[in-house]
Motif scaffolding. Structure first.
Motif, PDB file in Angstrom:
ATOM      1  N   SER A 103       0.814  -1.219   0.000  1.00  0.00           N
ATOM      2  CA  SER A 103       0.000   0.000   0.000  1.00  0.00           C
ATOM      3  C   SER A 103       0.850   1.272   0.000  1.00  0.00           C
ATOM      4  CB  SER A 103      -0.940   0.021   1.211  1.00  0.00           C
ATOM      5  OG  SER A 103      -1.862  -1.040   1.152  1.00  0.00           O
ATOM      6  N   TYR A 104       1.877   1.318   0.836  1.00  0.00           N
ATOM      7  CA  TYR A 104       2.713   2.522   0.888  1.00  0.00           C
ATOM      8  C   TYR A 104       3.426   2.760  -0.436  1.00  0.00           C
ATOM      9  CZ  TYR A 104       2.037   3.439   5.863  1.00  0.00           C
ATOM     10  OH  TYR A 104       1.477   3.752   7.084  1.00  0.00           O
ATOM     11  N   GLY A 105       3.846   1.682  -1.082  1.00  0.00           N
ATOM     12  CA  GLY A 105       4.482   1.815  -2.391  1.00  0.00           C
ATOM     13  C   GLY A 105       3.526   2.365  -3.438  1.00  0.00           C
ATOM     14  N   LYS A 106       2.309   1.860  -3.437  1.00  0.00           N
ATOM     15  CA  LYS A 106       1.298   2.349  -4.391  1.00  0.00           C
ATOM     16  C   LYS A 106       0.940   3.804  -4.115  1.00  0.00           C
ATOM     17  CE  LYS A 106      -0.885  -2.104  -5.427  1.00  0.00           C
ATOM     18  NZ  LYS A 106      -2.093  -2.959  -5.247  1.00  0.00           N
ATOM     19  N   TRP A 107       0.853   4.153  -2.851  1.00  0.00           N
ATOM     20  CA  TRP A 107       0.551   5.545  -2.470  1.00  0.00           C
ATOM     21  C   TRP A 107       1.619   6.492  -3.004  1.00  0.00           C
ATOM     22  CZ3 TRP A 107       3.252   7.994   1.935  1.00  0.00           C
ATOM     23  CH2 TRP A 107       2.783   9.292   2.205  1.00  0.00           C
ATOM     24  N   MET A 108       2.891   6.142  -2.765  1.00  0.00           N
ATOM     25  CA  MET A 108       3.980   6.984  -3.267  1.00  0.00           C
ATOM     26  C   MET A 108       3.968   7.047  -4.795  1.00  0.00           C
ATOM     27  SD  MET A 108       5.786   8.478  -0.996  1.00  0.00           S
ATOM     28  CE  MET A 108       7.186   8.872  -2.016  1.00  0.00           C
ATOM     29  N   ASN A 109       3.649   5.959  -5.435  1.00  0.00           N
ATOM     30  CA  ASN A 109       3.586   5.919  -6.901  1.00  0.00           C
ATOM     31  C   ASN A 109       2.531   6.891  -7.417  1.00  0.00           C
ATOM     32  OD1 ASN A 109       4.541   4.650  -9.378  1.00  0.00           O
ATOM     33  ND2 ASN A 109       2.482   3.797  -9.531  1.00  0.00           N
ATOM     34  N   GLY A 129      11.921   5.501   5.732  1.00  0.00           N
ATOM     35  CA  GLY A 129      12.716   4.517   5.009  1.00  0.00           C
ATOM     36  C   GLY A 129      11.886   3.335   4.567  1.00  0.00           C
ATOM     37  N   LEU A 130      10.980   2.889   5.426  1.00  0.00           N
ATOM     38  CA  LEU A 130      10.061   1.809   5.044  1.00  0.00           C
ATOM     39  C   LEU A 130       9.210   2.228   3.855  1.00  0.00           C
ATOM     40  CD1 LEU A 130       7.921  -0.529   7.228  1.00  0.00           C
ATOM     41  CD2 LEU A 130       6.750   0.955   5.591  1.00  0.00           C
ATOM     42  N   VAL A 131       8.679   3.440   3.902  1.00  0.00           N
ATOM     43  CA  VAL A 131       7.844   3.939   2.800  1.00  0.00           C
ATOM     44  C   VAL A 131       8.625   3.919   1.486  1.00  0.00           C
ATOM     45  CG1 VAL A 131       6.600   5.951   1.911  1.00  0.00           C
ATOM     46  CG2 VAL A 131       6.431   5.359   4.343  1.00  0.00           C
ATOM     47  N   ILE A 132       9.880   4.373   1.529  1.00  0.00           N
ATOM     48  CA  ILE A 132      10.704   4.407   0.320  1.00  0.00           C
ATOM     49  C   ILE A 132      10.983   3.008  -0.195  1.00  0.00           C
ATOM     50  CG2 ILE A 132      13.043   4.922  -0.510  1.00  0.00           C
ATOM     51  CD1 ILE A 132      12.923   7.478   1.205  1.00  0.00           C
ATOM     52  N   LEU A 133      11.352   2.089   0.691  1.00  0.00           N
ATOM     53  CA  LEU A 133      11.643   0.724   0.252  1.00  0.00           C
ATOM     54  C   LEU A 133      10.394   0.052  -0.319  1.00  0.00           C
ATOM     55  CD1 LEU A 133      14.056  -0.346   3.131  1.00  0.00           C
ATOM     56  CD2 LEU A 133      14.645  -0.014   0.711  1.00  0.00           C
ATOM     57  N   LYS A 134       9.235   0.333   0.239  1.00  0.00           N
ATOM     58  CA  LYS A 134       7.982  -0.197  -0.328  1.00  0.00           C
ATOM     59  C   LYS A 134       7.773   0.333  -1.742  1.00  0.00           C
ATOM     60  CE  LYS A 134       6.108  -2.632   3.116  1.00  0.00           C
ATOM     61  NZ  LYS A 134       5.698  -4.049   3.000  1.00  0.00           N
ATOM     62  N   ARG A 135       8.114   1.600  -1.962  1.00  0.00           N
ATOM     63  CA  ARG A 135       8.002   2.181  -3.312  1.00  0.00           C
ATOM     64  C   ARG A 135       8.937   1.476  -4.289  1.00  0.00           C
ATOM     65  NH1 ARG A 135       8.438   3.953  -7.955  1.00  0.00           N
ATOM     66  NH2 ARG A 135       7.474   5.849  -8.736  1.00  0.00           N
ATOM     67  N   LEU A 136      10.158   1.198  -3.856  1.00  0.00           N
ATOM     68  CA  LEU A 136      11.117   0.543  -4.739  1.00  0.00           C
ATOM     69  C   LEU A 136      10.705  -0.895  -5.052  1.00  0.00           C
ATOM     70  CD1 LEU A 136      14.544   1.802  -3.301  1.00  0.00           C
ATOM     71  CD2 LEU A 136      13.183   2.763  -5.167  1.00  0.00           C
ATOM     72  N   ILE A 137      10.147  -1.574  -4.065  1.00  0.00           N
ATOM     73  CA  ILE A 137       9.683  -2.944  -4.292  1.00  0.00           C
ATOM     74  C   ILE A 137       8.524  -2.953  -5.287  1.00  0.00           C
ATOM     75  CG2 ILE A 137       8.517  -4.913  -3.208  1.00  0.00           C
ATOM     76  CD1 ILE A 137      10.048  -4.129  -0.611  1.00  0.00           C
ATOM     77  N   THR A 138       7.636  -1.964  -5.135  1.00  0.00           N
ATOM     78  CA  THR A 138       6.430  -1.897  -5.968  1.00  0.00           C
ATOM     79  C   THR A 138       6.746  -1.422  -7.378  1.00  0.00           C
ATOM     80  OG1 THR A 138       5.210  -1.318  -3.968  1.00  0.00           O
ATOM     81  CG2 THR A 138       4.084  -0.966  -6.050  1.00  0.00           C
ATOM     82  N   LYS A 225      15.949  -7.546  -5.653  1.00  0.00           N
ATOM     83  CA  LYS A 225      15.305  -7.095  -6.898  1.00  0.00           C
ATOM     84  C   LYS A 225      15.493  -5.595  -7.129  1.00  0.00           C
ATOM     85  CE  LYS A 225      11.678 -10.653  -7.003  1.00  0.00           C
ATOM     86  NZ  LYS A 225      10.228 -10.905  -6.823  1.00  0.00           N
ATOM     87  N   ILE A 226      15.820  -4.850  -6.065  1.00  0.00           N
ATOM     88  CA  ILE A 226      15.948  -3.391  -6.171  1.00  0.00           C
ATOM     89  C   ILE A 226      17.221  -3.032  -6.929  1.00  0.00           C
ATOM     90  CG2 ILE A 226      16.272  -1.260  -4.848  1.00  0.00           C
ATOM     91  CD1 ILE A 226      14.529  -2.524  -2.631  1.00  0.00           C
ATOM     92  N   LYS A 227      17.087  -2.188  -7.931  1.00  0.00           N
ATOM     93  CA  LYS A 227      18.218  -1.758  -8.761  1.00  0.00           C
ATOM     94  C   LYS A 227      18.628  -0.304  -8.491  1.00  0.00           C
ATOM     95  CE  LYS A 227      17.963  -5.742 -10.794  1.00  0.00           C
ATOM     96  NZ  LYS A 227      18.860  -6.813 -10.287  1.00  0.00           N
ATOM     97  N   THR A 228      17.766   0.450  -7.835  1.00  0.00           N
ATOM     98  CA  THR A 228      18.019   1.874  -7.564  1.00  0.00           C
ATOM     99  C   THR A 228      19.180   2.039  -6.587  1.00  0.00           C
ATOM    100  OG1 THR A 228      15.658   2.301  -7.844  1.00  0.00           O
ATOM    101  CG2 THR A 228      16.950   4.012  -6.759  1.00  0.00           C
ATOM    102  N   PRO A 229      20.122   2.953  -6.840  1.00  0.00           N
ATOM    103  CA  PRO A 229      21.232   3.176  -5.905  1.00  0.00           C
ATOM    104  C   PRO A 229      20.733   3.612  -4.530  1.00  0.00           C
ATOM    105  CG  PRO A 229      21.694   4.206  -8.030  1.00  0.00           C
ATOM    106  CD  PRO A 229      20.268   3.769  -8.072  1.00  0.00           C
ATOM    107  N   ILE A 230      21.255   2.948  -3.498  1.00  0.00           N
ATOM    108  CA  ILE A 230      20.860   3.219  -2.115  1.00  0.00           C
ATOM    109  C   ILE A 230      22.070   3.677  -1.312  1.00  0.00           C
ATOM    110  CG2 ILE A 230      20.006   2.207   0.044  1.00  0.00           C
ATOM    111  CD1 ILE A 230      18.490   0.136  -1.682  1.00  0.00           C
ATOM    112  N   THR A 231      21.932   4.804  -0.629  1.00  0.00           N
ATOM    113  CA  THR A 231      22.905   5.229   0.375  1.00  0.00           C
ATOM    114  C   THR A 231      22.250   5.039   1.739  1.00  0.00           C
ATOM    115  OG1 THR A 231      23.990   6.831  -1.077  1.00  0.00           O
ATOM    116  CG2 THR A 231      24.278   7.135   1.286  1.00  0.00           C
ATOM    117  N   LEU A 232      22.897   4.260   2.597  1.00  0.00           N
ATOM    118  CA  LEU A 232      22.332   3.914   3.896  1.00  0.00           C
ATOM    119  C   LEU A 232      23.145   4.556   5.009  1.00  0.00           C
ATOM    120  CD1 LEU A 232      20.431   2.125   5.680  1.00  0.00           C
ATOM    121  CD2 LEU A 232      22.225   0.371   5.558  1.00  0.00           C
TER     122      LEU A 232
END
Length: 285
Positions: A103-109, A129-138, A225-232
């Motif tokens: 849901s959070y991924g779809k919302w951000m989309n 951070g959870l919201v962002i990772l959900k967006r990347l997964i979605t 599966k995530i391909k987007t560059p991540i700085t943690l």
């Protein structure tokens, strides 16, 4: 739908503090409202529209003005969109989404699609951070790269430590309204004292129905599966999402991990100096 606020007076007190914080920043801004299928989303926009877009997503029990205060210089190089996360004590809809689904991924989309943005940089603290990772997964489309500061959804801390240093003091304050319990909570979570946090969280804890659902963690399959560059950026003394444990797991599961930073002296909510370091990482990339 039942309101997450316990009273209209409590809601007014919280939103007055929201306005107080925003005005104290002394910045040029405008509000944007995005109507999503999950509810109305309030966004504070600052910076020049011809600059590349950057979203800041706050943590639990937070709001967009706090995000803007945390990273005050990003608007010099970006058009900054500070998002009020749904079902938090702010000006967005009170629709509580599930952390277990997409849901959070779809919302951000929906937000990014509605604003017609491309090559967006995402910056998130804690629950953000959870919201962002959900967006990347979605859906990773339209995202340039992401910066995660002490993010939820990668590891969790020792539940007993979290119980005694975070949740019990919070519940004691809610029951007794004694400031000593709020101070105990803040000492467990904040690296340095924040006077606004004392005022804001005292109102939130007393007048807002918070979400105490356990935070899940991303699976290795989803992460790979995530391909987007991540700085943690992780904090060594973070009892909620321990820094060393986070860096260790992230290094094993994210194939797109660009950089990790372990802050040696920070608790979950970073101090001003460490937030400046993060800002410099984003601005000098």
């Amino acid at each position: 739908m039942t309101s997450l606020y316990k009273s209209e007076q409590g809601k007014e007190a919280i939103l007055n503090l929201y306005d107080e914080k925003l005005e104290s920043l002394n910045i040029k801004y405008q509000y944007k409202t995005v109507n999503t299928s999950f509810g109305k989303t309030n966004i504070i926009v600052t910076g020049e529209p011809n600059n590349p877009p950057l979203f800041i997503i706050h943590g639990s029990n937070g709001c967009a003005p706090i995000s803007l205060e945390t990273y005050p210089n990003l608007s010099t190089q970006f058009q900054v969109f500070a998002i009020d996360v749904l079902a938090q004590p702010n000006k967005s809809a009170e629709t509580r989404l599930s952390m277990k689904d997409d849901s959070y991924g779809k919302w951000m989309n929906e937000i990014i699609a509605s604003l017609k943005l491309d090559k967006v940089t995402l910056v998130g603290f804690s629950f953000g951070g959870l919201v962002i990772l959900k967006r990347l997964i979605t859906n990773e489309d339209k995202i340039k790269e992401v910066y995660l500061s002490a993010p939820a959804y990668i590891v969790n801390g020792n539940p007993l430590k979290t119980l005694f240093k975070v949740f019990i003091p919070m519940k004691q304050f809610m029951k007794t309204k004694k400031i000593k319990f709020l101070e105990k909570f803040l000492n467990g979570v904040f690296t340095e004292r924040d006077e606004f946090a004392v005022k804001y969280l005292s109102q939130v804890f007393l007048h807002f129905n918070m979400d105490f659902t356990p935070v899940p963690t991303i699976s290795k399959t989803e992460a790979q599966k995530i391909k987007t560059p991540i700085t943690l950026i992780a904090a060594k003394n973070d009892i909620m999402f321990p820094g060393e444990k986070m860096v260790s797991r992230a290094s094993k599961i994210f194939t797109s991990l660009k950089k990790t930073v372990l802050l040696e002296h920070s608790k979950h909510v970073l101090n001003g100096a460490d937030n400046t370091k993060i800002e410099e990482l984003i601005l000098t990339k």
